[in-house]
Design a protein around this motif. Structure first.
Motif, PDB file in Angstrom:
ATOM      1  N   GLY A 168       0.794  -1.219   0.000  1.00  0.00           N
ATOM      2  CA  GLY A 168       0.000   0.000   0.000  1.00  0.00           C
ATOM      3  C   GLY A 168       0.823   1.264   0.000  1.00  0.00           C
ATOM      4  N   GLY A 169       2.111   1.126  -0.252  1.00  0.00           N
ATOM      5  CA  GLY A 169       2.999   2.270  -0.219  1.00  0.00           C
ATOM      6  C   GLY A 169       2.693   3.284  -1.307  1.00  0.00           C
ATOM      7  N   GLY A 170       3.025   4.522  -1.063  1.00  0.00           N
ATOM      8  CA  GLY A 170       2.808   5.592  -2.018  1.00  0.00           C
ATOM      9  C   GLY A 170       2.279   6.828  -1.332  1.00  0.00           C
ATOM     10  N   PRO A 171       2.400   7.981  -1.953  1.00  0.00           N
ATOM     11  CA  PRO A 171       1.933   9.227  -1.339  1.00  0.00           C
ATOM     12  C   PRO A 171       0.427   9.243  -1.150  1.00  0.00           C
ATOM     13  N   GLN A 172      -0.006   9.850  -0.059  1.00  0.00           N
ATOM     14  CA  GLN A 172      -1.423   9.943   0.264  1.00  0.00           C
ATOM     15  C   GLN A 172      -1.752  11.362   0.720  1.00  0.00           C
ATOM     16  N   LYS A 173      -2.970  11.802   0.427  1.00  0.00           N
ATOM     17  CA  LYS A 173      -3.438  13.072   0.977  1.00  0.00           C
ATOM     18  C   LYS A 173      -3.968  12.852   2.382  1.00  0.00           C
ATOM     19  N   CYS A 174      -4.071  13.929   3.121  1.00  0.00           N
ATOM     20  CA  CYS A 174      -4.670  13.877   4.448  1.00  0.00           C
ATOM     21  C   CYS A 174      -6.164  13.604   4.310  1.00  0.00           C
ATOM     22  N   GLY A 175      -6.756  12.987   5.311  1.00  0.00           N
ATOM     23  CA  GLY A 175      -8.161  12.614   5.242  1.00  0.00           C
ATOM     24  C   GLY A 175      -9.127  13.782   5.295  1.00  0.00           C
ATOM     25  N   VAL A 176      -8.681  14.939   5.759  1.00  0.00           N
ATOM     26  CA  VAL A 176      -9.491  16.167   5.718  1.00  0.00           C
ATOM     27  C   VAL A 176      -8.737  17.189   4.872  1.00  0.00           C
ATOM     28  N   PRO A 177      -9.438  18.183   4.302  1.00  0.00           N
ATOM     29  CA  PRO A 177      -8.762  19.191   3.459  1.00  0.00           C
ATOM     30  C   PRO A 177      -7.936  20.145   4.311  1.00  0.00           C
ATOM     31  N   ILE A 178      -6.822  19.640   4.782  1.00  0.00           N
ATOM     32  CA  ILE A 178      -6.052  20.322   5.817  1.00  0.00           C
ATOM     33  C   ILE A 178      -5.402  21.609   5.338  1.00  0.00           C
ATOM     34  N   ALA A 179      -5.038  21.707   4.058  1.00  0.00           N
ATOM     35  CA  ALA A 179      -4.449  22.953   3.550  1.00  0.00           C
ATOM     36  C   ALA A 179      -5.477  24.077   3.593  1.00  0.00           C
ATOM     37  N   ASP A 180      -6.705  23.787   3.212  1.00  0.00           N
ATOM     38  CA  ASP A 180      -7.790  24.765   3.311  1.00  0.00           C
ATOM     39  C   ASP A 180      -8.013  25.188   4.759  1.00  0.00           C
ATOM     40  N   MET A 181      -8.125  24.203   5.636  1.00  0.00           N
ATOM     41  CA  MET A 181      -8.468  24.495   7.024  1.00  0.00           C
ATOM     42  C   MET A 181      -7.362  25.265   7.732  1.00  0.00           C
ATOM     43  N   MET A 182      -6.113  24.866   7.490  1.00  0.00           N
ATOM     44  CA  MET A 182      -5.007  25.574   8.129  1.00  0.00           C
ATOM     45  C   MET A 182      -4.867  26.990   7.589  1.00  0.00           C
ATOM     46  N   THR A 183      -5.136  27.190   6.299  1.00  0.00           N
ATOM     47  CA  THR A 183      -5.096  28.549   5.764  1.00  0.00           C
ATOM     48  C   THR A 183      -6.187  29.399   6.401  1.00  0.00           C
ATOM     49  N   GLY A 184      -7.368  28.811   6.591  1.00  0.00           N
ATOM     50  CA  GLY A 184      -8.429  29.528   7.277  1.00  0.00           C
ATOM     51  C   GLY A 184      -8.041  29.905   8.696  1.00  0.00           C
ATOM     52  N   MET A 185      -7.321  29.018   9.375  1.00  0.00           N
ATOM     53  CA  MET A 185      -6.915  29.309  10.748  1.00  0.00           C
ATOM     54  C   MET A 185      -5.819  30.367  10.787  1.00  0.00           C
ATOM     55  N   TYR A 186      -4.830  30.261   9.880  1.00  0.00           N
ATOM     56  CA  TYR A 186      -3.794  31.291   9.815  1.00  0.00           C
ATOM     57  C   TYR A 186      -4.412  32.643   9.454  1.00  0.00           C
ATOM     58  N   ALA A 187      -5.396  32.629   8.560  1.00  0.00           N
ATOM     59  CA  ALA A 187      -6.083  33.872   8.196  1.00  0.00           C
ATOM     60  C   ALA A 187      -6.762  34.480   9.413  1.00  0.00           C
ATOM     61  N   THR A 188      -7.368  33.643  10.237  1.00  0.00           N
ATOM     62  CA  THR A 188      -8.006  34.130  11.463  1.00  0.00           C
ATOM     63  C   THR A 188      -6.984  34.788  12.376  1.00  0.00           C
ATOM     64  N   VAL A 189      -5.834  34.143  12.541  1.00  0.00           N
ATOM     65  CA  VAL A 189      -4.767  34.714  13.380  1.00  0.00           C
ATOM     66  C   VAL A 189      -4.331  36.068  12.825  1.00  0.00           C
ATOM     67  N   ALA A 190      -4.157  36.138  11.504  1.00  0.00           N
ATOM     68  CA  ALA A 190      -3.730  37.392  10.875  1.00  0.00           C
ATOM     69  C   ALA A 190      -4.753  38.499  11.089  1.00  0.00           C
ATOM     70  N   ILE A 191      -6.033  38.167  10.952  1.00  0.00           N
ATOM     71  CA  ILE A 191      -7.097  39.154  11.142  1.00  0.00           C
ATOM     72  C   ILE A 191      -7.117  39.650  12.580  1.00  0.00           C
ATOM     73  N   LEU A 192      -6.979  38.745  13.529  1.00  0.00           N
ATOM     74  CA  LEU A 192      -6.965  39.147  14.932  1.00  0.00           C
ATOM     75  C   LEU A 192      -5.777  40.065  15.222  1.00  0.00           C
ATOM     76  N   GLY A 193      -4.619  39.749  14.623  1.00  0.00           N
ATOM     77  CA  GLY A 193      -3.453  40.611  14.797  1.00  0.00           C
ATOM     78  C   GLY A 193      -3.683  41.992  14.207  1.00  0.00           C
TER      79      GLY A 193
END
Length: 417
Positions: A168-193
């Motif tokens: 079963g070897g080979g590259p895999q994506k994360c089970g949730v759309p983590i790039a979207d979610m983390m960008t949303g969280m970083y955006a929240t931090v930036a807005i609060l700052g």
């Protein structure tokens, strides 16, 4: 009690996940979030089902679970801002707004006259956050950005999944759309700052968020492992590149995680396994030695763990202070007694007349709390309410509705059924 962002107004021009995830966090913190959606279709994720929430008659409604996951706490206004009349509505709303969040493709907002440079003239204190796949500068800025593509380009998939030499070897994506979610969280931090900085400068500013930047930014130890050693990280499956044993193991009836973080915990593990000699064996006595002899150590631990049930081992490991846990399904995770006791699952009365489930914000304030004032909105549910608040008359609303610029479900004759 009012949330920490009570009094802050947010104009949400975003869709899908990265932007809506950010604005839902802001709403949970007490901000008043007005979500602008396309008449007729709304946010793309409204159609991303099944599953859809059940209506009063038990049949699927038009409210997808995906949309319900990222749009709590907002009011929905259906306005077509590709039209001149719709653009004027958005500009009027922006005059009294603290924050604008948008995630259209590079250049789209400028084409509509709704970019930061245009809106800051109307509102110098405006904080404007753009979220795109590749940002506002650089050779890729005009490309469309999708989470799956970003996980691949940003290096995450190269370190996720089993190694090529294993089944079963080979590259895999994360089970949730983590790039979207983390960008949303970083955006929240930036807005609060930016909101904090505005208290002294009295000026707004522009925030340029890129999914690819975010993905590269949180490569964390893997990124630094490469930069220090010059060796590209490999995929370790459920193992850890810097710790051993720190992975999943099969018991007699299921799988568990053993996460040894130091030598003391390793010796405790060996006592639980009735293998004290391994704890003082020079090949395994330190983490560096265990990494050098990983295969031999893991094989011995695996053989031992197969002899008893998962829960027997988890009970013994907990008593000994060895970090461990079960590999739960989503259903099991949401039903964990600790998760339930922490209030992480709840429901809200929805506009369709039934309660819809929600997963709570994990932030726990000691005094101000998190607010869940509104369920995810029906498309256009608050169109009349919001537009009347900025001076539009019932006649204006009827004319805009007839021309297709707006749609509403909150008052007849705007309600089109």
């Amino acid at each position: 009690m009012a949330g920490v962002l009570s009094g802050i107004k947010v104009l949400d021009l975003s869709r899908i996940l990265a932007g809506p995830w950010c604005t839902q966090l802001l709403a949970d913190l007490g901000a008043d979030v007005v979500k602008i959606e396309r008449p007729g279709t709304g946010d793309d994720t409204r159609a991303w089902g099944p599953p859809f929430a059940e209506g009063l008659d038990g049949a699927p409604s038009a409210e997808s679970a995906y949309f319900l996951a990222a749009n709590r706490g907002k009011r929905s206004v259906a306005v077509d801002f590709s039209t001149a009349a719709g653009q004027e509505i958005v500009r009027t709303l922006a005059k009294s707004t603290d924050v604008v969040v948008e995630n259209l493709k590079y250049g789209d907002m400028r084409r509509y006259g709704l970019d930061y440079e245009s809106l800051r003239i109307l509102n110098p204190g405006l904080i404007y956050c753009s979220i795109t796949g590749f940002g506002q500068t650089g050779p890729y800025r005009e490309r469309a950005g999708y989470d799956f593509v970003i996980q691949a380009m940003g290096g995450l998939m190269s370190i996720t999944g089993e190694s090529d030499d294993r089944s079963g070897g080979g590259p895999q994506k994360c089970g949730v759309p983590i790039a979207d979610m983390m960008t949303g969280m970083y955006a929240t931090v930036a807005i609060l700052g930016a909101l904090h900085e505005r208290q002294t400068s009295n000026s707004g500013q522009y925030i340029d968020m890129s999914l690819l930047d975010t993905q590269v930014g949180w490569l964390a130890n893997h990124g630094l492992n490469y930069m220090v050693s010059g060796k590209p990280p490999k995929r370790w499956g459920n193992a850890h590149p810097n710790l051993c044993p720190y992975q999943s193991f099969p018991a007699s009836d299921g799988h568990l995680i053993v996460a040894v973080g130091n030598d003391r915990q390793f010796r405790a593990l060996c006592r639980v396994l009735s293998m004290p000699s391994i704890g003082i064996d020079s090949r395994f006595a330190t983490n560096s030695a265990r990494l050098a002899n990983r295969d031999s150590l893991v094989d011995q631990i695996e053989q031992c763990l197969r002899t008893k049930s998962r829960d027997e081992w988890l009970s013994a490991l907990e008593e000994a202070g060895v970090p461990a846990g079960p590999i739960n399904t989503v259903a099991q995770a949401l039903e964990e007694p600790h998760v339930v006791s922490r209030g992480m699952v709840f429901s809200m009365e929805h506009g369709i007349g039934v309660c819809v489930p929600q997963i709570a914000n994990p932030i726990k304030f000691s005094r101000t709390g998190i607010e869940y004032l509104r369920p995810p909105p029906i498309l256009g549910e608050h169109t009349s309410e919001i537009l009347e608040s900025i001076g539009l008359t019932q006649k204006n609303l009827e004319e805009l509705h007839a021309s297709g610029v707006i749609h509403g479900r909150d008052r007849y004759p705007i309600d089109a059924g």
